[in-house]
Design a protein around this motif. Structure first.
Motif, PDB file in Angstrom:
ATOM      1  N   PRO A 127      31.855  51.703  13.414  1.00  0.00           N
ATOM      2  CA  PRO A 127      32.523  51.117  14.582  1.00  0.00           C
ATOM      3  C   PRO A 127      32.970  49.676  14.373  1.00  0.00           C
ATOM      4  O   PRO A 127      34.009  49.263  14.896  1.00  0.00           O
ATOM      5  CB  PRO A 127      31.449  51.219  15.664  1.00  0.00           C
ATOM      6  N   GLY A 128      32.216  48.876  13.600  1.00  0.00           N
ATOM      7  CA  GLY A 128      32.568  47.479  13.380  1.00  0.00           C
ATOM      8  C   GLY A 128      33.854  47.286  12.601  1.00  0.00           C
ATOM      9  O   GLY A 128      34.389  46.168  12.549  1.00  0.00           O
ATOM     10  N   ARG A 129      34.371  48.351  12.003  1.00  0.00           N
ATOM     11  CA  ARG A 129      35.625  48.272  11.243  1.00  0.00           C
ATOM     12  C   ARG A 129      36.803  48.847  12.019  1.00  0.00           C
ATOM     13  O   ARG A 129      37.893  48.969  11.487  1.00  0.00           O
ATOM     14  CB  ARG A 129      35.462  49.014   9.919  1.00  0.00           C
ATOM     15  N   ILE A 130      36.583  49.199  13.270  1.00  0.00           N
ATOM     16  CA  ILE A 130      37.627  49.838  14.078  1.00  0.00           C
ATOM     17  C   ILE A 130      38.022  48.917  15.227  1.00  0.00           C
ATOM     18  O   ILE A 130      37.171  48.476  16.001  1.00  0.00           O
ATOM     19  CB  ILE A 130      37.138  51.188  14.642  1.00  0.00           C
ATOM     20  N   THR A 131      39.312  48.632  15.321  1.00  0.00           N
ATOM     21  CA  THR A 131      39.834  47.818  16.427  1.00  0.00           C
ATOM     22  C   THR A 131      40.460  48.741  17.467  1.00  0.00           C
ATOM     23  O   THR A 131      41.305  49.578  17.138  1.00  0.00           O
ATOM     24  CB  THR A 131      40.886  46.815  15.922  1.00  0.00           C
ATOM     25  N   VAL A 132      40.027  48.574  18.715  1.00  0.00           N
ATOM     26  CA  VAL A 132      40.475  49.450  19.795  1.00  0.00           C
ATOM     27  C   VAL A 132      41.197  48.640  20.871  1.00  0.00           C
ATOM     28  O   VAL A 132      40.672  47.633  21.371  1.00  0.00           O
ATOM     29  CB  VAL A 132      39.280  50.194  20.435  1.00  0.00           C
ATOM     30  N   ASN A 133      42.409  49.071  21.201  1.00  0.00           N
ATOM     31  CA  ASN A 133      43.134  48.529  22.359  1.00  0.00           C
ATOM     32  C   ASN A 133      42.832  49.428  23.547  1.00  0.00           C
ATOM     33  O   ASN A 133      42.981  50.652  23.453  1.00  0.00           O
ATOM     34  CB  ASN A 133      44.642  48.501  22.099  1.00  0.00           C
ATOM     35  N   GLY A 189      40.829  44.862  20.766  1.00  0.00           N
ATOM     36  CA  GLY A 189      42.118  44.196  20.632  1.00  0.00           C
ATOM     37  C   GLY A 189      42.690  43.853  21.986  1.00  0.00           C
ATOM     38  O   GLY A 189      42.148  43.042  22.731  1.00  0.00           O
ATOM     39  N   LYS A 190      43.762  44.522  22.371  1.00  0.00           N
ATOM     40  CA  LYS A 190      44.413  44.255  23.647  1.00  0.00           C
ATOM     41  C   LYS A 190      43.733  45.031  24.771  1.00  0.00           C
ATOM     42  O   LYS A 190      43.262  46.143  24.590  1.00  0.00           O
ATOM     43  CB  LYS A 190      45.886  44.634  23.578  1.00  0.00           C
ATOM     44  N   ASP A 246      44.982  49.864  14.133  1.00  0.00           N
ATOM     45  CA  ASP A 246      44.428  49.782  15.483  1.00  0.00           C
ATOM     46  C   ASP A 246      44.555  51.112  16.214  1.00  0.00           C
ATOM     47  O   ASP A 246      45.487  51.892  15.982  1.00  0.00           O
ATOM     48  CB  ASP A 246      45.144  48.703  16.300  1.00  0.00           C
ATOM     49  N   LEU A 247      43.623  51.356  17.119  1.00  0.00           N
ATOM     50  CA  LEU A 247      43.638  52.556  17.945  1.00  0.00           C
ATOM     51  C   LEU A 247      43.884  52.170  19.397  1.00  0.00           C
ATOM     52  O   LEU A 247      43.527  51.077  19.827  1.00  0.00           O
ATOM     53  CB  LEU A 247      42.303  53.312  17.839  1.00  0.00           C
ATOM     54  N   ASP A 248      44.487  53.076  20.137  1.00  0.00           N
ATOM     55  CA  ASP A 248      44.684  52.878  21.577  1.00  0.00           C
ATOM     56  C   ASP A 248      43.802  53.857  22.329  1.00  0.00           C
ATOM     57  O   ASP A 248      43.814  55.068  22.060  1.00  0.00           O
ATOM     58  CB  ASP A 248      46.142  53.113  21.966  1.00  0.00           C
ATOM     59  N   LEU A 249      43.047  53.343  23.293  1.00  0.00           N
ATOM     60  CA  LEU A 249      42.282  54.174  24.196  1.00  0.00           C
ATOM     61  C   LEU A 249      42.934  54.041  25.566  1.00  0.00           C
ATOM     62  O   LEU A 249      42.859  52.975  26.193  1.00  0.00           O
ATOM     63  CB  LEU A 249      40.816  53.745  24.254  1.00  0.00           C
TER      64      LEU A 249
END
Length: 214
Positions: free
Chosen positions: A94-100, A126-127, A177-180
């Motif tokens: 999880p620490g290597r994953i950026t989630v917007n 992220g955003k 980056d991922l978007d949730l």
């Protein structure tokens, strides 16, 4: 004794009429049995010779097809025994994953609340804000998780452990980056204890089940 009386009958019987009994020799059953035994023996020799020819052309294996299946089965099993570890090592923590985090519902505050909880669980944030017009009030499920095609079987799977019933979708985009995008059916993230266990199981090498090849 009449001349019509066969010899040896002592004159007690007389043959009349114009038909005489035929005197046939008894059937020799012994010869028939011997012929049958000989036929079976010949058939047995022919079958044995066929097996020997098969051995010659198959390198001495009486059951080449079965041996081939066993070899293939063992090779496949050996290959699949290494695959789970390789897949697990390719999944990021999880620490290597950026989630917007974006909110596509009329309920306010969901994006920030969800982002804060994901940060506490080790994800990078992220955003944070409202969803774009293309998704606003159009996500009916729990959530929509978006990422690049490369993320579909890696980071998206890790993020999916935090929600129940989220829809994973790969889209053409740059960056990792991922978007949730929070949907109408969203109530909360999965319980942290359950999600943490799922992440550990998913990312730990060698913990994925080995598929039985045969």
């Amino acid at each position: 004794m009449s001349m019509l009386t066969p010899p040896g009958m002592g004159g007690q019987y007389r043959i009349t009429g114009d038909k005489y009994p035929r005197m046939r020799p008894a059937r020799r059953r012994g010869r028939l049995v011997a012929a049958a035994v000989a036929s079976v023996a010949v058939l047995g020799l022919l079958g044995w010779g066929t097996v020997q020819l098969i051995d010659v052309f198959t390198g001495g294996s009486g059951t080449p097809a079965a041996a081939g299946r066993t070899t293939d089965c063992r090779a496949e099993a050996a290959g699949t025994g290494q695959a789970p570890a390789a897949r697990a090592e390719s999944l990021p923590a999880p620490g290597r994953i950026t989630v917007n985090v974006y909110n596509a519902t009329p309920r306010s505050g969901l994006a920030k609340k969800t982002a804060d909880e994901l940060r506490r669980r080790g994800f990078r944030i992220g955003k944070v804000g409202n969803a774009a017009k293309a998704y606003d009030k159009k996500v009916k499920g729990t959530a929509l998780l978006l990422g690049s095609p490369a993320a579909q079987d890696t980071s998206l799977r890790v993020l999916a452990t935090q929600l129940t019933g989220a829809d994973l979708r790969a889209v053409a985009r740059e960056g990792a980056d991922l978007d949730l995008i929070i949907g109408d059916a969203f109530r909360s993230l999965a319980r942290r204890q359950t999600a943490d266990k799922a992440v550990t199981t998913l990312t730990a090498p060698g913990t994925a089940p080995v598929r039985k090849a045969c």
